[in-house]
Design a protein around this motif. Structure first.
Motif: not given
Length: 298
Positions: A92-108
């Motif tokens: 997270l600190a490196a900006g390589l990950a992020f918090y998310c509430t969306l499902s995989r389908k919603q993200l796609q």
């Protein structure tokens, strides 16, 4: 081998080992012994709802009865929470990950409208943490399957490394455990090829070395489906291990004389160590069940 060989077998305690598990464990064990390396045991008890009471002890007993003795103390993922939390924090600190509430389908679906858009949200309850993926194909050379490639951005996109319920995801845990245990070689079923590409991404983001991989053809059940615990595959009979081990030898490319079928597991394994070579491992993604598993015909 440029690094001293360290292999591993990592069963999930969702039930006892079945014949397909034995083939994987045997191939991994033989590969480690052939290269004069160590063979470690890791228990992937990461997801409590999937675990079956008593399965861990049963699995350990099955491996011992089949002569597949491991080196060092087994590692339990359930005891690795702080290490996983630290890895997530670093990503997270490196900006390589992020918090998310969306499902995989919603993200796609959102990415189809706004290509390349990452949906990050502030920390809070009921949020998964997803790892970013690169655009374009990523590839690696598998010792059995050859060159394996996939476009992770198109095939699922950013993937979960910590679930919304707070449990750490398999891809993160498996990759970090391999790194922390110094695993150089992973021998497992071809059904995990997609996971390998994601675990390699985790390791690359953490700046850790990636193991060599060898993905065995998956053993099919007599009905033609993948042999698995979830599909109700029969448990190994630890009371009579010789017949199953003899059949497993054929599934890893060895062809012992029939006289060996009645020998004890130690004698069978000694023969296997003397005759086994990595290039004998079968190719392909699927392997039919041996006669040992097929129902007898009238």
């Amino acid at each position: 081998m440029s690094r001293h060989y360290v292999g591993r077998f990592a069963p999930t305690p969702s039930g006892p080992l079945h014949f397909g598990s034995l083939v994987t464990a045997l191939a991994s064990w033989l590969d480690a012994r052939h290269h004069g390396g160590r063979w470690l045991l890791r228990v992937d008890d990461l997801d409590p709802p999937r675990q079956q009471p008593g399965a861990v002890d049963l699995i350990l007993h099955q491996l011992e009865r089949f002569g597949l003795h491991w080196d060092d103390t087994p590692l339990y993922q359930s005891q690795r929470g702080p290490a996983y939390a630290d890895a997530v924090a670093r990503l997270l600190a490196a900006g390589l990950a992020f918090y998310c509430t969306l499902s995989r389908k919603q993200l796609q679906a959102l990415d189809n409208i706004h290509p390349g858009l990452a949906v990050a949200q502030p920390p809070g309850p009921d949020r998964a943490v997803r790892l970013t993926v690169p655009d374009g194909q990523v590839c690696f050379e598998d010792r059995i399957q050859g060159r394996v490639c996939a476009d992770l951005a198109r095939e699922g996109g950013p993937f979960v490394i910590r679930r919304r319920d707070g449990l750490f995801a398999y891809q993160l845990a498996c990759a970090l455990d391999d790194a922390d245990q110094g695993i150089t070689d992973v021998v497992r079923g071809s059904d995990l090829l997609a996971s390998t590409l994601r675990q390699r991404r985790v390791l690359q983001c953490l700046g850790a070395p990636t193991p060599r991989y060898a993905h065995l053809p998956v053993i099919m059940d007599p009905a033609g489906g993948k042999m698995s615990k979830s599909a109700g595959a029969a448990a190994l009979d630890a009371a009579r291990p010789s017949a199953a081990l003899f059949a497993a030898l054929g599934c890893v490319g060895l062809h012992p004389e029939n006289e060996l079928a009645g020998a004890g597991v130690d004698e069978q394994l000694a023969w296997a160590r003397a005759h086994w070579r990595p290039e004998l491992l079968p190719r392909g993604r699927r392997q039919p069940p041996p006669a040992f598993l097929r129902p007898a015909r009238d």
